[in-house]
Motif scaffolding. Structure first.
Motif, PDB file in Angstrom:
ATOM      1  N   GLY A 273       0.729  -1.079  -0.017  1.00  0.00           N
ATOM      2  CA  GLY A 273      -0.112  -0.006   0.192  1.00  0.00           C
ATOM      3  C   GLY A 273       0.817   1.271  -0.147  1.00  0.00           C
ATOM      4  O   GLY A 273       0.366   2.358  -0.250  1.00  0.00           O
ATOM      5  N   ILE A 274       2.075   1.209   0.518  1.00  0.00           N
ATOM      6  CA  ILE A 274       3.021   2.511   0.292  1.00  0.00           C
ATOM      7  C   ILE A 274       4.090   2.228  -0.622  1.00  0.00           C
ATOM      8  O   ILE A 274       5.068   2.870  -0.648  1.00  0.00           O
ATOM      9  N   GLY A 275       3.720   1.381  -1.541  1.00  0.00           N
ATOM     10  CA  GLY A 275       4.825   1.140  -2.582  1.00  0.00           C
ATOM     11  C   GLY A 275       5.952   0.436  -2.263  1.00  0.00           C
ATOM     12  O   GLY A 275       7.033   0.503  -3.110  1.00  0.00           O
ATOM     13  N   GLY A 276       5.840  -0.629  -1.361  1.00  0.00           N
ATOM     14  CA  GLY A 276       7.023  -1.428  -0.942  1.00  0.00           C
ATOM     15  C   GLY A 276       6.603  -2.879  -1.279  1.00  0.00           C
ATOM     16  O   GLY A 276       6.048  -3.077  -2.031  1.00  0.00           O
ATOM     17  N   ARG A 277       7.579  -3.789  -0.707  1.00  0.00           N
ATOM     18  CA  ARG A 277       7.493  -5.058  -0.885  1.00  0.00           C
ATOM     19  C   ARG A 277       7.860  -5.934   0.183  1.00  0.00           C
ATOM     20  O   ARG A 277       8.881  -5.798   0.883  1.00  0.00           O
ATOM     21  N   LEU A 278       7.204  -7.008   0.632  1.00  0.00           N
ATOM     22  CA  LEU A 278       7.679  -7.985   1.397  1.00  0.00           C
ATOM     23  C   LEU A 278       7.806  -9.428   0.696  1.00  0.00           C
ATOM     24  O   LEU A 278       6.762  -9.640  -0.175  1.00  0.00           O
ATOM     25  N   CYS A 279       8.891  -9.951   0.942  1.00  0.00           N
ATOM     26  CA  CYS A 279       9.375 -11.230   0.315  1.00  0.00           C
ATOM     27  C   CYS A 279       9.814 -12.266   1.324  1.00  0.00           C
ATOM     28  O   CYS A 279      10.166 -11.657   2.435  1.00  0.00           O
ATOM     29  N   VAL A 280       9.726 -13.597   1.143  1.00  0.00           N
ATOM     30  CA  VAL A 280      10.315 -14.467   2.244  1.00  0.00           C
ATOM     31  C   VAL A 280      11.211 -15.229   1.310  1.00  0.00           C
ATOM     32  O   VAL A 280      11.188 -15.327   0.271  1.00  0.00           O
ATOM     33  N   ALA A 281      12.305 -15.796   2.337  1.00  0.00           N
ATOM     34  CA  ALA A 281      13.492 -16.569   1.629  1.00  0.00           C
ATOM     35  C   ALA A 281      13.740 -17.476   2.303  1.00  0.00           C
ATOM     36  O   ALA A 281      13.805 -17.565   3.510  1.00  0.00           O
ATOM     37  N   ALA A 282      14.440 -18.599   1.748  1.00  0.00           N
ATOM     38  CA  ALA A 282      15.127 -19.739   2.657  1.00  0.00           C
ATOM     39  C   ALA A 282      14.271 -20.641   3.341  1.00  0.00           C
ATOM     40  O   ALA A 282      14.774 -21.230   4.287  1.00  0.00           O
ATOM     41  N   ALA A 283      12.942 -20.548   3.070  1.00  0.00           N
ATOM     42  CA  ALA A 283      12.097 -21.501   3.903  1.00  0.00           C
ATOM     43  C   ALA A 283      12.331 -23.014   3.888  1.00  0.00           C
ATOM     44  O   ALA A 283      12.760 -23.357   2.635  1.00  0.00           O
ATOM     45  N   ARG A 284      12.517 -23.603   5.161  1.00  0.00           N
ATOM     46  CA  ARG A 284      12.459 -24.969   5.068  1.00  0.00           C
ATOM     47  C   ARG A 284      11.300 -25.711   4.308  1.00  0.00           C
ATOM     48  O   ARG A 284      10.341 -25.082   4.025  1.00  0.00           O
ATOM     49  N   PRO A 285      11.627 -26.917   4.049  1.00  0.00           N
ATOM     50  CA  PRO A 285      10.532 -27.622   3.076  1.00  0.00           C
ATOM     51  C   PRO A 285       9.040 -27.588   3.718  1.00  0.00           C
ATOM     52  O   PRO A 285       8.158 -27.263   3.103  1.00  0.00           O
ATOM     53  N   PRO A 286       8.817 -27.848   5.207  1.00  0.00           N
ATOM     54  CA  PRO A 286       7.661 -27.914   5.807  1.00  0.00           C
ATOM     55  C   PRO A 286       7.062 -26.537   5.843  1.00  0.00           C
ATOM     56  O   PRO A 286       5.851 -26.254   5.527  1.00  0.00           O
ATOM     57  N   VAL A 287       7.839 -25.292   5.908  1.00  0.00           N
ATOM     58  CA  VAL A 287       7.343 -23.984   5.862  1.00  0.00           C
ATOM     59  C   VAL A 287       6.930 -23.836   4.595  1.00  0.00           C
ATOM     60  O   VAL A 287       6.062 -23.150   4.201  1.00  0.00           O
ATOM     61  N   GLU A 288       7.713 -23.956   3.563  1.00  0.00           N
ATOM     62  CA  GLU A 288       7.491 -23.777   2.026  1.00  0.00           C
ATOM     63  C   GLU A 288       6.263 -24.517   1.735  1.00  0.00           C
ATOM     64  O   GLU A 288       5.524 -23.944   1.115  1.00  0.00           O
ATOM     65  N   TYR A 289       5.872 -25.351   2.104  1.00  0.00           N
ATOM     66  CA  TYR A 289       4.918 -26.436   1.606  1.00  0.00           C
ATOM     67  C   TYR A 289       3.634 -25.572   2.286  1.00  0.00           C
ATOM     68  O   TYR A 289       2.478 -25.516   1.442  1.00  0.00           O
ATOM     69  N   VAL A 290       3.545 -25.088   3.681  1.00  0.00           N
ATOM     70  CA  VAL A 290       2.456 -24.088   3.879  1.00  0.00           C
ATOM     71  C   VAL A 290       2.359 -23.060   3.178  1.00  0.00           C
ATOM     72  O   VAL A 290       1.063 -22.611   2.806  1.00  0.00           O
ATOM     73  N   LEU A 291       3.336 -22.294   2.765  1.00  0.00           N
ATOM     74  CA  LEU A 291       3.282 -21.235   1.851  1.00  0.00           C
ATOM     75  C   LEU A 291       2.614 -21.394   0.695  1.00  0.00           C
ATOM     76  O   LEU A 291       1.646 -20.864   0.104  1.00  0.00           O
ATOM     77  N   ARG A 292       2.950 -22.456  -0.005  1.00  0.00           N
ATOM     78  CA  ARG A 292       2.474 -23.075  -1.426  1.00  0.00           C
ATOM     79  C   ARG A 292       0.960 -23.420  -1.166  1.00  0.00           C
ATOM     80  O   ARG A 292       0.213 -23.112  -1.848  1.00  0.00           O
ATOM     81  N   LEU A 293       0.656 -24.345  -0.005  1.00  0.00           N
ATOM     82  CA  LEU A 293      -0.656 -24.645   0.116  1.00  0.00           C
ATOM     83  C   LEU A 293      -1.443 -23.645   0.283  1.00  0.00           C
ATOM     84  O   LEU A 293      -2.754 -23.836   0.013  1.00  0.00           O
ATOM     85  N   ALA A 294      -1.224 -22.744   0.818  1.00  0.00           N
ATOM     86  CA  ALA A 294      -2.095 -21.484   1.360  1.00  0.00           C
ATOM     87  C   ALA A 294      -2.087 -20.543  -0.001  1.00  0.00           C
ATOM     88  O   ALA A 294      -2.520 -19.372   0.105  1.00  0.00           O
ATOM     89  N   ALA A 295      -1.221 -20.740  -0.923  1.00  0.00           N
ATOM     90  CA  ALA A 295      -1.129 -20.064  -2.331  1.00  0.00           C
ATOM     91  C   ALA A 295      -0.438 -18.540  -2.031  1.00  0.00           C
ATOM     92  O   ALA A 295      -0.718 -17.728  -2.850  1.00  0.00           O
ATOM     93  N   VAL A 296       0.163 -18.425  -0.566  1.00  0.00           N
ATOM     94  CA  VAL A 296       0.640 -17.361  -0.215  1.00  0.00           C
ATOM     95  C   VAL A 296       1.950 -17.051  -1.241  1.00  0.00           C
ATOM     96  O   VAL A 296       2.118 -15.707  -1.790  1.00  0.00           O
ATOM     97  N   ASP A 297       2.469 -17.969  -2.144  1.00  0.00           N
ATOM     98  CA  ASP A 297       3.581 -17.804  -2.768  1.00  0.00           C
ATOM     99  C   ASP A 297       3.017 -17.065  -4.270  1.00  0.00           C
ATOM    100  O   ASP A 297       3.788 -16.547  -4.902  1.00  0.00           O
ATOM    101  N   GLN A 298       1.719 -16.976  -4.300  1.00  0.00           N
ATOM    102  CA  GLN A 298       1.179 -16.496  -5.504  1.00  0.00           C
ATOM    103  C   GLN A 298       1.040 -15.031  -5.100  1.00  0.00           C
ATOM    104  O   GLN A 298       0.974 -14.297  -6.241  1.00  0.00           O
ATOM    105  N   VAL A 299       1.145 -14.603  -4.123  1.00  0.00           N
ATOM    106  CA  VAL A 299       0.976 -13.159  -3.604  1.00  0.00           C
ATOM    107  C   VAL A 299       2.230 -12.394  -3.399  1.00  0.00           C
ATOM    108  O   VAL A 299       2.702 -11.498  -3.989  1.00  0.00           O
TER     109      VAL A 299
END
Length: 102
Positions: free
Chosen positions: A57-83
């Motif tokens: 909303g203020i022209g910035g960006r948040l991203c995540v990096a180096a997630a372990r496989p179980p955490v990455e799975y949660v991110l992908r399952l919830a489609a957070v990786d699409q946003v």
């Protein structure tokens, strides 16, 4: 920023407060290093989405990096990786960040 341990309903508010402090200091481009996060639930995902929207909303960006496989799975399952950006390493996330507005 490196995040460690569990990211759940008990610790999510701490991450939220820390991101608020960082934002108050003027940071609008944030990479969260999740390499040391061992567990994430829906409340952790909620914190990420709130801050994604806040920074976007203020022209910035948040991203995540180096997630372990179980955490990455949660991110992908919830489609957070699409946003928000999900990267294999902090270096990759930082390289993909747009330059700061001047």
């Amino acid at each position: 920023m490196r995040v460690g341990g569990e990211l759940d309903m008990d610790t999510g508010p701490q991450l939220h407060d820390f991101l608020q402090e960082v934002s108050d200091l003027g940071a609008v481009r944030v990479v969260l290093d999740l390499a040391d996060v061992t567990f994430m639930d829906s409340s952790g995902l909620g914190v990420l989405m709130v801050w994604f929207k806040e920074l976007d909303g203020i022209g910035g960006r948040l991203c995540v990096a180096a997630a372990r496989p179980p955490v990455e799975y949660v991110l992908r399952l919830a489609a957070v990786d699409q946003v928000l950006g999900v990267y294999g390493s902090v270096d990759a996330a930082e390289a993909d960040m747009p330059p700061a507005a001047s």
